[in-house]
Design a protein around this motif. Structure first.
Motif, PDB file in Angstrom:
ATOM      1  N   ARG A 109       0.822  -1.212   0.000  1.00 45.92           N
ATOM      2  CA  ARG A 109       0.000   0.000   0.000  1.00 45.92           C
ATOM      3  C   ARG A 109       0.855   1.260   0.000  1.00 45.92           C
ATOM      4  O   ARG A 109       0.605   2.204  -0.754  1.00 45.92           O
ATOM      5  CB  ARG A 109      -0.924  -0.021   1.225  1.00 45.92           C
ATOM      6  CG  ARG A 109      -2.062   0.990   1.191  1.00 45.92           C
ATOM      7  CD  ARG A 109      -2.828   0.952   2.507  1.00 45.92           C
ATOM      8  NE  ARG A 109      -1.888   1.100   3.625  1.00 45.92           N
ATOM      9  CZ  ARG A 109      -1.827   0.285   4.679  1.00 45.92           C
ATOM     10  NH1 ARG A 109      -2.647  -0.714   4.776  1.00 45.92           N
ATOM     11  NH2 ARG A 109      -0.926   0.477   5.634  1.00 45.92           N
ATOM     12  N   GLU A 110       1.875   1.252   0.832  1.00 47.44           N
ATOM     13  CA  GLU A 110       2.727   2.443   0.954  1.00 47.44           C
ATOM     14  C   GLU A 110       3.496   2.698  -0.342  1.00 47.44           C
ATOM     15  O   GLU A 110       3.723   3.835  -0.736  1.00 47.44           O
ATOM     16  CB  GLU A 110       3.699   2.282   2.123  1.00 47.44           C
ATOM     17  CG  GLU A 110       3.021   2.133   3.475  1.00 47.44           C
ATOM     18  CD  GLU A 110       2.045   3.274   3.778  1.00 47.44           C
ATOM     19  OE1 GLU A 110       2.422   4.446   3.577  1.00 47.44           O
ATOM     20  OE2 GLU A 110       0.902   2.984   4.182  1.00 47.44           O
ATOM     21  N   ALA A 111       3.898   1.599  -1.005  1.00 49.29           N
ATOM     22  CA  ALA A 111       4.630   1.746  -2.270  1.00 49.29           C
ATOM     23  C   ALA A 111       3.717   2.308  -3.345  1.00 49.29           C
ATOM     24  O   ALA A 111       4.115   3.168  -4.127  1.00 49.29           O
ATOM     25  CB  ALA A 111       5.189   0.394  -2.710  1.00 49.29           C
ATOM     26  N   VAL A 112       2.473   1.846  -3.381  1.00 50.38           N
ATOM     27  CA  VAL A 112       1.528   2.317  -4.401  1.00 50.38           C
ATOM     28  C   VAL A 112       1.332   3.828  -4.256  1.00 50.38           C
ATOM     29  O   VAL A 112       1.230   4.548  -5.244  1.00 50.38           O
ATOM     30  CB  VAL A 112       0.190   1.560  -4.284  1.00 50.38           C
ATOM     31  CG1 VAL A 112      -0.861   2.165  -5.208  1.00 50.38           C
ATOM     32  CG2 VAL A 112       0.392   0.087  -4.629  1.00 50.38           C
ATOM     33  N   LYS A 113       1.314   4.301  -2.997  1.00 45.44           N
ATOM     34  CA  LYS A 113       1.164   5.743  -2.768  1.00 45.44           C
ATOM     35  C   LYS A 113       2.316   6.538  -3.396  1.00 45.44           C
ATOM     36  O   LYS A 113       2.129   7.670  -3.838  1.00 45.44           O
ATOM     37  CB  LYS A 113       1.133   6.038  -1.267  1.00 45.44           C
ATOM     38  CG  LYS A 113      -0.215   5.752  -0.619  1.00 45.44           C
ATOM     39  CD  LYS A 113      -0.175   6.169   0.842  1.00 45.44           C
ATOM     40  CE  LYS A 113      -1.338   5.560   1.599  1.00 45.44           C
ATOM     41  NZ  LYS A 113      -1.092   5.587   3.062  1.00 45.44           N
ATOM     42  N   LEU A 114       3.507   5.937  -3.385  1.00 46.34           N
ATOM     43  CA  LEU A 114       4.686   6.644  -3.899  1.00 46.34           C
ATOM     44  C   LEU A 114       4.780   6.613  -5.417  1.00 46.34           C
ATOM     45  O   LEU A 114       5.577   7.326  -6.004  1.00 46.34           O
ATOM     46  CB  LEU A 114       5.965   5.993  -3.338  1.00 46.34           C
ATOM     47  CG  LEU A 114       6.222   6.096  -1.841  1.00 46.34           C
ATOM     48  CD1 LEU A 114       7.479   5.309  -1.497  1.00 46.34           C
ATOM     49  CD2 LEU A 114       6.365   7.545  -1.420  1.00 46.34           C
ATOM     50  N   LEU A 115       3.980   5.736  -6.025  1.00 42.65           N
ATOM     51  CA  LEU A 115       4.151   5.498  -7.464  1.00 42.65           C
ATOM     52  C   LEU A 115       3.901   6.739  -8.294  1.00 42.65           C
ATOM     53  O   LEU A 115       3.077   7.579  -7.956  1.00 42.65           O
ATOM     54  CB  LEU A 115       3.175   4.407  -7.941  1.00 42.65           C
ATOM     55  CG  LEU A 115       3.515   2.964  -7.627  1.00 42.65           C
ATOM     56  CD1 LEU A 115       2.385   2.059  -8.089  1.00 42.65           C
ATOM     57  CD2 LEU A 115       4.809   2.569  -8.326  1.00 42.65           C
ATOM     58  N   ASP A 116       4.610   6.776  -9.386  1.00 39.16           N
ATOM     59  CA  ASP A 116       4.382   7.779 -10.401  1.00 39.16           C
ATOM     60  C   ASP A 116       2.910   7.714 -10.812  1.00 39.16           C
ATOM     61  O   ASP A 116       2.353   6.627 -10.943  1.00 39.16           O
ATOM     62  CB  ASP A 116       5.275   7.387 -11.598  1.00 39.16           C
ATOM     63  CG  ASP A 116       5.591   8.570 -12.458  1.00 39.16           C
ATOM     64  OD1 ASP A 116       6.144   9.531 -11.914  1.00 39.16           O
ATOM     65  OD2 ASP A 116       5.283   8.503 -13.651  1.00 39.16           O
TER      66      ASP A 116
END
Lengths: 350, 284
Positions: free
Chosen positions: A300-307
């Motif tokens: 979830r946290e990675a998806v937030k950071l995604l371009d």
């Protein structure tokens, strides 16, 4: 004679000794990672080694079956981290090939999206940690075929695609598709239904140019085929190379999978394996993997950071409508033998 | 003296041990496995059965064997048709050139055949070298679909196995006694008759040896079918690999492997008998 023996024996002893010493010295700081091919950017491995000093011995496979056969043969020894799909986690866990994961050592476990944890194939994530998930759908070369005319798996059967279709070289993916076209469950173990799926596939064979599960995007890019099955990540990479490639979620339902990090039962570097899992769960790392490889991250946290472009890319992150009718593959046990015999027949019976 | 005999014992012992360990034991294991039953968890269960061999006689699998044999046979015939005139010409050229030509036949062996298969793939591809050349010269208007067809598999098999046909043929043709050909001509035989009734029978051992050396490996070269045929034309080699890896049916894969070995053994026995027969005829 003695001289000959001496000449051979002395160097041999030296070589053996140095091998032993080398392996003892190296044993402390390494981790044996066995992963799908093209499933982890090299940069990530390098960064892990730089930060922790743990050397990653990285090898790859191209099917769950090949991986399973190896782990089974070695009886859960030899590798510290492996990435089976959900239905193989189920099977391997049941057969006692996996080691329980100590989640108290995974500070980043909390980053995972709750909808991807605690799945039926591994309740409570006893043995497995989600790595990436994705789908098998249809790719179309829009320079040759109007993507608007392709909506469903059944469209692959159209006579105008003679000799233009690629299917994955995977018995489960191919039969899953055929079963869905017939309106049946893609995970059936009913021999009659499997035979019906075979009969349907026989009609598709004139269209099939090749079976490929290695890097399926390549025959599309080189122009050998124009339409067919593909994994969404491969479709993403093909589209990166040339915009004419379009990925389509078939109306009968795409095939879904989740690949998971597991530690084999008799792994020798359990601490390092945990360290590597925790590293891969770090938002910045999970993000880098997703952006490079083109499969969806359960983090979830990675998806937030995604371009933004990536996060809104339907090839990677499908909408709810895209996934209508989509289904996960499950372990089918002994029925694989029935599938396999029809599969052999499909490939020769012409 | 003792050193020599000790050396002899050591080398023979080493070779024997090597063969025993890496050839005999694995083969005995395969033979044993072929009589056991499949087990989902442990690969094999220790229950005797002949079921695996019965299943090979199932039409589905007989078809796999038949198809594979047909592909291998076509490759063998093409190799023979190309290899015979070549070997004949080779044996008749002057020694200096002959050695150079022989070297050229052998040089490709120095590269791994898997890599050469990939090379053929880029030659035959839709946007590959061959198509580009033909399009450029205006011989064709549309690229040929060569890759991922049965033709591509045949091309691959012929290319890789060609030297195995040429070398035995060359060996017998080189030894061909030209006086016999002169005698044949003196006795009124035309060129065609000499070829059919003298040259072919005399070179038959080379034809059979070359044929076997091409046919038998052609049954098993699964990567050629996978890479050039798009995994559509199953060879026996693909079939065995699939049983071991994908279906995890080791006993059945082992039975297929044993069957293939038996077929090969029978053909080799037939070869030795035919050689003896030909040899006897010559003496008479």
């Amino acid at each position: 004679m003695n001289r000959i023996l001496f000449k051979i024996a002395v160097p041999a002893v030296f070589i053996l000794l140095s091998l032993c010493i080398a392996s003892i010295a190296a044993a402390k700081q390494e981790v044996y990672f066995y992963n799908w091919s093209e499933y982890l950017p090299e940069e990530v491995i390098r960064q892990f080694t730089k930060e922790t000093g743990i050397k990653v011995i990285y090898t790859t496979y191209d099917s769950n079956e090949a991986m399973y056969a190896k782990i089974r043969l070695l009886d859960g020894k030899g590798y510290d981290l492996v990435v089976p799909s959900g239905y193989f986690v189920n099977k391997m866990g049941r057969e006692g090939l996996l080691r329980e994961i100590d989640k108290s050592r995974l500070n980043n476990f909390k980053n995972l999206d709750a909808q991807h944890t605690d799945r039926p194939f591994d309740p409570g994530n006893r043995y497995s940690i989600p790595y990436l998930w994705g789908s098998t759908g249809i790719i179309v070369n829009s320079a040759e075929i109007d993507p608007e005319t392709v909506r469903s798996w059944a469209d692959l059967w159209k006579p105008e695609f003679k000799g233009k279709v690629l299917l994955l070289n995977d018995v489960r993916d191919v039969f899953f598709m055929s079963l869905r076209v017939l309106g049946l469950s893609g995970n059936t173990t009913n021999p009659d239904e499997i035979q019906q799926a075979y009969d349907k596939l026989v009609q598709l064979m004139p269209n099939v140019r090749l079976f490929n599960s290695d890097t399926p995007r390549v025959p599309y890019i080189t122009g050998e085929v124009s339409i067919g099955q593909i994994w969404n990540g491969e479709a993403f990479m093909a589209a990166e190379e040339n915009e004419k490639f379009v990925y389509i979620y078939p109306t009968e339902g795409a095939i879904l999978w989740m690949d998971n990090l597991v530690i084999p039962k008799r792994a020798e570097n359990v601490d390092n394996a945990h360290a590597l899992i925790d590293f891969l769960l770090r938002p910045d790392i999970a993000r880098a993997i997703c952006e490079e490889i083109g499969y969806a991250s359960p983090n979830r946290e990675a998806v937030k950071l995604l371009d933004k472009d990536i996060r809104n890319n339907r090839t990677i992150y499908p909408t709810k409508e895209d996934l209508a009718g989509a289904d996960f593959q499950v372990d089918i046990g002994e029925a694989i033998v029935i599938y396999e015999s029809w599969w052999e027949k499909l490939k020769t019976g012409r | 003296m003792t050193e020599k005999s000790l050396f002899k014992t050591a080398t023979i012992g080493l070779t024997g041990a090597w063969l025993g360990f890496f050839v005999l034991i694995p083969n005995v294991m395969i033979l044993a496995t072929s009589f056991l039953q499949r087990d989902e968890a442990a690969f094999v269960r220790l229950d005797f059965t002949l079921e695996n061999y019965r299943r090979i006689l199932d039409p589905v699998y007989l078809q796999v064997f038949g198809h594979s044999a047909a592909m291998a046979l076509v490759a063998t015939m093409v190799c023979l048709a190309l290899g015979y005139p070549f070997a004949y010409a080779l044996a008749r050229t002057r020694p200096g050139l002959r050695h150079l030509l022989l070297l050229l036949v052998i040089i490709p062996f120095w590269t791994n055949s898997l890599i050469r298969t990939y090379a053929i793939r880029s030659l035959l591809a839709t946007q590959g070298v061959l198509n580009k050349l033909l399009l450029f010269t205006g011989i064709i208007d549309e690229p040929l679909r060569l890759l991922y067809t049965g033709t591509a598999v045949t091309i691959g098999l012929v290319y890789i196995l060609f030297p195995f046909m040429v070398l035995p043929l060359f060996a017998v043709i080189e030894k061909l006694d030209t006086r016999l050909l002169e005698a044949s001509a003196d006795l009124g035989a035309g060129r065609f008759q000499t070829f059919v009734r003298v040259i072919i029978p005399l070179t038959m051992p080379g034809i059979i040896a070359g044929g076997l050396l091409v046919f038998l490996p052609a049954l098993g070269m699964f990567y050629v079918s996978d890479l050039l045929g798009g995994a559509k034309d199953l060879l026996i080699g693909n079939f065995i690999k699939n049983q071991f890896l994908d279906a995890r049916d080791w006993p059945f894969g082992a039975a297929a492997s044993v069957t293939m070995t038996l077929i090969m053994a029978l053909m080799l026995i037939a070869y030795f008998f035919s050689i003896r027969k030909i040899g006897k005829k010559e003496i008479r």
